[in-house]
Design a protein around this motif. Structure first.
Motif, mmCIF file in Angstrom:
data_model
loop_
_atom_site.group_PDB
_atom_site.id
_atom_site.type_symbol
_atom_site.label_atom_id
_atom_site.label_comp_id
_atom_site.label_asym_id
_atom_site.label_seq_id
_atom_site.Cartn_x
_atom_site.Cartn_y
_atom_site.Cartn_z
ATOM 1 N N ALA A 197 0.804 -1.222 0.000
ATOM 2 C CA ALA A 197 0.000 0.000 0.000
ATOM 3 C C ALA A 197 0.837 1.272 0.000
ATOM 4 N N TYR A 198 2.076 1.199 0.500
ATOM 5 C CA TYR A 198 2.907 2.405 0.609
ATOM 6 C C TYR A 198 3.979 2.491 -0.470
ATOM 7 N N GLU A 199 3.932 1.619 -1.446
ATOM 8 C CA GLU A 199 4.914 1.669 -2.533
ATOM 9 C C GLU A 199 4.887 3.038 -3.217
ATOM 10 N N GLY A 200 6.038 3.696 -3.290
ATOM 11 C CA GLY A 200 6.119 4.996 -3.919
ATOM 12 C C GLY A 200 5.482 6.122 -3.131
ATOM 13 N N ARG A 201 5.076 5.851 -1.903
ATOM 14 C CA ARG A 201 4.414 6.866 -1.054
ATOM 15 C C ARG A 201 5.200 7.005 0.252
ATOM 16 N N GLN A 202 6.453 7.460 0.112
ATOM 17 C CA GLN A 202 7.332 7.500 1.270
ATOM 18 C C GLN A 202 6.788 8.373 2.403
ATOM 19 N N GLN A 203 6.299 9.556 2.060
ATOM 20 C CA GLN A 203 5.846 10.431 3.142
ATOM 21 C C GLN A 203 4.647 9.841 3.863
ATOM 22 N N ALA A 204 3.747 9.212 3.130
ATOM 23 C CA ALA A 204 2.601 8.564 3.779
ATOM 24 C C ALA A 204 3.070 7.444 4.697
ATOM 25 N N ALA A 205 4.091 6.700 4.259
ATOM 26 C CA ALA A 205 4.645 5.633 5.104
ATOM 27 C C ALA A 205 5.235 6.209 6.377
ATOM 28 N N PHE A 206 5.984 7.299 6.241
ATOM 29 C CA PHE A 206 6.611 7.895 7.420
ATOM 30 C C PHE A 206 5.566 8.525 8.348
ATOM 31 N N GLU A 207 4.499 9.051 7.775
ATOM 32 C CA GLU A 207 3.421 9.595 8.617
ATOM 33 C C GLU A 207 2.724 8.478 9.396
ATOM 34 N N ARG A 208 2.589 7.307 8.762
ATOM 35 C CA ARG A 208 2.030 6.152 9.472
ATOM 36 C C ARG A 208 2.937 5.756 10.634
ATOM 37 N N LEU A 209 4.247 5.801 10.417
ATOM 38 C CA LEU A 209 5.184 5.495 11.495
ATOM 39 C C LEU A 209 5.033 6.497 12.637
ATOM 40 N N MET A 210 4.832 7.767 12.306
ATOM 41 C CA MET A 210 4.635 8.776 13.353
ATOM 42 C C MET A 210 3.371 8.495 14.158
ATOM 43 N N ASP A 211 2.324 8.036 13.503
ATOM 44 C CA ASP A 211 1.102 7.677 14.225
ATOM 45 C C ASP A 211 1.378 6.530 15.200
ATOM 46 N N LEU A 212 2.148 5.551 14.743
ATOM 47 C CA LEU A 212 2.494 4.424 15.615
ATOM 48 C C LEU A 212 3.370 4.892 16.769
ATOM 49 N N SER A 213 4.241 5.859 16.499
ATOM 50 C CA SER A 213 5.075 6.418 17.563
ATOM 51 C C SER A 213 4.227 7.110 18.621
ATOM 52 N N THR A 214 3.227 7.846 18.183
ATOM 53 C CA THR A 214 2.323 8.509 19.123
ATOM 54 C C THR A 214 1.640 7.489 20.013
ATOM 55 N N ASP A 215 1.180 6.398 19.411
ATOM 56 C CA ASP A 215 0.532 5.333 20.192
ATOM 57 C C ASP A 215 1.509 4.720 21.190
ATOM 58 N N LEU A 216 2.744 4.448 20.744
ATOM 59 C CA LEU A 216 3.742 3.822 21.616
ATOM 60 C C LEU A 216 4.083 4.716 22.803
ATOM 61 N N ARG A 217 4.166 6.019 22.564
ATOM 62 C CA ARG A 217 4.569 6.945 23.618
ATOM 63 C C ARG A 217 3.499 7.138 24.687
ATOM 64 N N ARG A 218 2.287 6.714 24.400
ATOM 65 C CA ARG A 218 1.261 6.778 25.457
ATOM 66 C C ARG A 218 1.632 5.849 26.611
ATOM 67 N N ALA A 219 2.173 4.692 26.277
ATOM 68 C CA ALA A 219 2.587 3.738 27.310
ATOM 69 C C ALA A 219 4.052 3.921 27.710
ATOM 70 N N HIS A 220 4.858 4.439 26.773
ATOM 71 C CA HIS A 220 6.310 4.558 26.999
ATOM 72 C C HIS A 220 6.755 5.957 26.567
ATOM 73 N N PRO A 221 6.545 6.957 27.404
ATOM 74 C CA PRO A 221 6.786 8.352 27.013
ATOM 75 C C PRO A 221 8.218 8.662 26.586
ATOM 76 N N ALA A 222 9.180 7.875 27.057
ATOM 77 C CA ALA A 222 10.581 8.150 26.715
ATOM 78 C C ALA A 222 10.976 7.604 25.341
ATOM 79 N N ALA A 223 10.089 6.849 24.708
ATOM 80 C CA ALA A 223 10.412 6.217 23.412
ATOM 81 C C ALA A 223 10.138 7.211 22.276
ATOM 82 N N THR A 224 10.922 8.280 22.239
ATOM 83 C CA THR A 224 10.632 9.401 21.354
ATOM 84 C C THR A 224 11.350 9.347 20.015
ATOM 85 N N MET A 225 12.250 8.406 19.840
ATOM 86 C CA MET A 225 13.067 8.379 18.628
ATOM 87 C C MET A 225 12.270 7.785 17.458
ATOM 88 N N VAL A 226 12.333 8.457 16.321
ATOM 89 C CA VAL A 226 11.691 7.970 15.097
ATOM 90 C C VAL A 226 12.735 8.031 13.986
#
Length: 239
Positions: A177-206
């Motif tokens: 689904a993300y082939e050729g859509r790098q920014q959309a892929a990276f935005e999805r990763l940022m969404d996952l990072s937001t979810d992860l940081r709810r439980a682990h606030p120090a996990a800020t690296m992306v």
């Protein structure tokens, strides 16, 4: 050596400007993004040049190349990141020099990393490698845990002695689904990072973005970009 230093310095200046321009376009401060230079296939002499030019983070993806290089450069003020798919039989060696392992993608690897980090008396930072081309419960073509597995694996890392959960990493998928859509892929990763940081606030690296797509990664919010060929040039692949 002077010619090589001049070449690397010129390339590094171009990459630094690309990052600065991308930060400005995204309304971000330049210091929000850390450059990691991927030194795989390049010699220790190049690592020394990079250190002399102010680079403070380098990355490798093959232990058999990384271990002797890290040893030869152990006097330099560098953070070493391991970014390749990591087999458990290489974990003891990698823990000996890697400050951060960016390719954590399965529980068996977490167990091995924790055991060896404790044995070595070290704390190793871990990024969960997320495979945005993986089906639920599967792994990606180039390794990585499916998005649905991030929460469970993150909890496991956070609870493992000797390990520190630092955040997430991805490589822009070549298919799906993300082939050729790098920014959309990276935005999805940022969404996952937001979810992860709810439980682990120090996990800020992306960690996202490489030579060809660092601008899209910065626009999406990446904190670290991994750049090799744009800084060091193209070298033949190792056998």
């Amino acid at each position: 050596m002077t010619d090589r230093r001049d070449e690397i310095a010129a390339n590094l200046a171009v990459v630094e400007k690309r990052i600065a321009d991308a930060c400005a376009a995204a309304g971000r401060a330049r210091q929000e993004v850390t450059l990691i230079v991927v030194t795989k296939t390049y010699p220790a002499d190049d690592v020394r040049i990079l250190s002399g030019l102010g680079v403070r983070a380098v990355a490798e993806n093959r232990d058999q190349d990384a271990a002797p290089k890290a040893a030869a450069c152990s006097d330099l003020p560098l953070a070493w990141h391991f970014v390749g798919q990591l087999q458990t039989n290489k974990v003891r060696s990698v823990v000996g020099y890697a400050d951060v392992v960016q390719s954590v993608d399965r529980s068996r690897l977490v167990t091995a990393l924790s055991r060896e980090a404790e044995r070595a008396g070290r704390e190793v930072g871990c990024l969960l490698q997320v495979a945005l081309d993986a089906g639920a419960g599967g792994r990606g073509e180039r390794g990585g845990v499916a998005p649905e597995g991030v929460e469970e694996l993150g909890d496991l890392v956070a609870g493992s002695p000797g390990l520190r959960l630092d955040g997430l990493m991805t490589v822009a998928p070549l298919a799906g689904a993300y082939e050729g859509r790098q920014q959309a892929a990276f935005e999805r990763l940022m969404d996952l990072s937001t979810d992860l940081r709810r439980a682990h606030p120090a996990a800020t690296m992306v960690s996202a973005g490489m030579s060809a797509d660092l601008e899209q990664a910065v626009a999406a919010g990446a904190t670290h970009v991994r750049v090799g060929t744009a800084v060091l040039g193209v070298r033949p692949r190792l056998g």
